[in-house]
Design a protein around this motif. Structure first.
Motif, short mmCIF file in Angstrom:
data_model
loop_
_atom_site.label_atom_id
_atom_site.label_comp_id
_atom_site.label_asym_id
_atom_site.label_seq_id
_atom_site.Cartn_x
_atom_site.Cartn_y
_atom_site.Cartn_z
N ARG A 48 0.83 -1.21 0.00
CA ARG A 48 0.00 0.00 0.00
C ARG A 48 0.86 1.26 0.00
NH1 ARG A 48 -5.48 -0.54 1.99
NH2 ARG A 48 -5.30 1.57 2.83
N GLY A 49 1.92 1.26 0.82
CA GLY A 49 2.69 2.48 1.00
C GLY A 49 3.78 2.74 -0.03
N LEU A 50 4.25 1.69 -0.69
CA LEU A 50 5.36 1.85 -1.62
C LEU A 50 4.93 1.78 -3.08
CD1 LEU A 50 8.05 -0.35 0.19
CD2 LEU A 50 7.57 2.09 0.47
N SER A 51 3.64 1.67 -3.33
CA SER A 51 3.16 1.62 -4.71
C SER A 51 3.30 2.99 -5.37
CB SER A 51 1.70 1.17 -4.74
OG SER A 51 0.87 2.16 -4.18
N ASP A 52 3.16 3.02 -6.68
CA ASP A 52 3.28 4.29 -7.41
C ASP A 52 2.21 5.29 -6.97
OD1 ASP A 52 5.42 3.30 -8.81
OD2 ASP A 52 4.22 2.62 -10.51
N THR A 53 1.04 4.74 -6.60
CA THR A 53 -0.03 5.59 -6.06
C THR A 53 -0.38 5.06 -4.67
OG1 THR A 53 -0.90 5.89 -8.31
CG2 THR A 53 -2.34 6.52 -6.47
N PRO A 54 0.28 5.56 -3.64
CA PRO A 54 0.05 5.03 -2.29
C PRO A 54 -1.41 5.10 -1.87
CG PRO A 54 1.98 6.45 -2.33
CD PRO A 54 1.29 6.62 -3.65
N ALA A 55 -1.85 4.08 -1.16
CA ALA A 55 -3.22 4.03 -0.65
C ALA A 55 -3.33 4.92 0.59
CB ALA A 55 -3.60 2.60 -0.30
N PRO A 56 -4.55 5.31 0.95
CA PRO A 56 -4.73 6.08 2.20
C PRO A 56 -4.22 5.29 3.40
CG PRO A 56 -6.73 6.12 0.87
CD PRO A 56 -5.82 5.10 0.24
#
Length: 247
Positions: A75-83
Motif C-alpha cells: 500500500r505504502g510503496l506503490s506508485d499511487t500510495p493508498a490512504p
C-alpha cells in the motif's frame, strides 16, 4: 456479513494452509482480521491491497500479524500510495511487526488505533466488543456485529468463562482449537484451547455454527471435528484457506 478464511494453521504455515487470517465483509467494507504468516498472498486472491479498509488484530504473535508488513509495503510503496490504513490492536501488539522497517518508510501507510481488551468501539459498519482472554501475551477475544448477524472469535486463548460471554448466541463462533482433547504440556494448558473445549463452549453459548481454527500443523481435521462434536450438536467445520461463510 461474509467471512473468507485466508488461513487457519497454528504456529507456522504449511504448504497447504496459511496461518490465521480472515477477511470479513459487510456493506462493501472489508475488514482484515489477524494477517498471520502467508496470508497476504491468499488475501490477493480476493482483493487488491488498497481494497482493505481496516485491520483488526487479536494479539501480537507473528502467526496472527506478520503479514501486515507486506500489506503495508504494498500500500505504502506503490506508485499511487493508498490512504493510511487503520490498524486496531491491543496496546503494543504491533510494535514488533511495525519495527521491521524504518519508521519513516511506512509512516504514512497506517494509522495506529490501539485498544485495551474489554473496550467497545466501531470499525466501519461493525460494532466491536472485546474480551481479555488468557494467552501467553495479551489477547483480545473479538465479537463483531453488523446487519443483525454476529461473529465471535477467540484469537488464541486458554479456558475461560469469558469465552461463553464472548460467543453467546453468535451466528458463527470462530474458536481456536490447537489440540484435540488435551494440551500436552501442562504449562501451556492455561493459554491454549482444544477442539473438545471449543465444542463445550459453543454448546454452552448456544452458537449457531462452530468453525475451528489454529489447529496445530498436521492435526487431522476430521478428528478435530469429531472432538468438538462430542459436546456440540450444531454444525462444525474447519477454517481452511478459501472457505467462505455467509452469515
Amino acid at each position: 456479513m461474509r467471512l473468507t478464511v485466508l488461513g487457519g494453521c497454528g504456529a507456522w504455515p504449511t504448504a497447504q494452509q496459511a496461518c490465521s487470517g480472515y477477511l470479513v465483509e459487510h456493506d462493501g467494507f472489508r475488514l482484515l482480521i489477524d494477517p498471520g504468516y502467508a496470508t497476504f498472498p491468499r488475501l490477493l486472491d480476493h482483493v487488491t491491497p488498497d481494497g482493505v479498509d481496516a485491520v483488526l488484530v487479536s494479539h501480537g504473535h507473528p502467526d496472527h500479524c506478520a503479514d501486515l508488513n507486506p500489506l503495508l509495503r504494498a500500500r505504502g510503496l506503490s506508485d499511487t500510495p493508498a490512504p493510511a490504513l487503520p490498524l486496531h490492536a491491543p496496546h503494543g501488539a504491533l510494535d514488533a511487526v511495525l519495527a521491521l522497517d524504518k519508521p519513516s518508510m511506512l509512516a504514512a501507510a497506517y494509522t495506529l488505533c490501539p485498544f485495551r481488551p474489554g473496550e467497545q468501539f466501531g470499525i466501519g459498519p461493525f460494532a466491536v466488543d472485546t474480551w481479555e482472554l488468557p494467552h501467553f501475551v495479551p489477547n483480545a477475544g473479538l465479537r463483531l456485529t453488523a446487519g443483525g448477524t454476529t461473529l465471535a472469535y477467540t484469537g488464541d486463548t486458554g479456558p475461560s468463562p469469558e469465552i461463553v460471554r464472548l460467543a453467546r448466541g453468535a451466528d458463527l463462533f470462530l474458536s481456536e482449537a490447537t489440540y484435540l482433547y488435551e494440551v500436552p504440556d501442562p504449562g501451556d494448558a492455561p493459554y491454549l484451547l482444544t477442539a473438545r473445549g471449543a465444542g463445550q463452549y459453543a454448546a454452552a453459548a448456544a452458537t449457531g455454527r462452530l468453525l475451528l481454527t489454529h489447529l496445530w500443523p498436521g492435526t487431522d481435521a476430521d478428528a478435530a471435528t469429531r472432538a468438538a462434536g462430542k459436546a456440540y450438536g450444531g454444525p462444525v467445520a474447519i477454517a481452511t484457506t478459501g472457505l467462505v461463510v455467509e452469515l
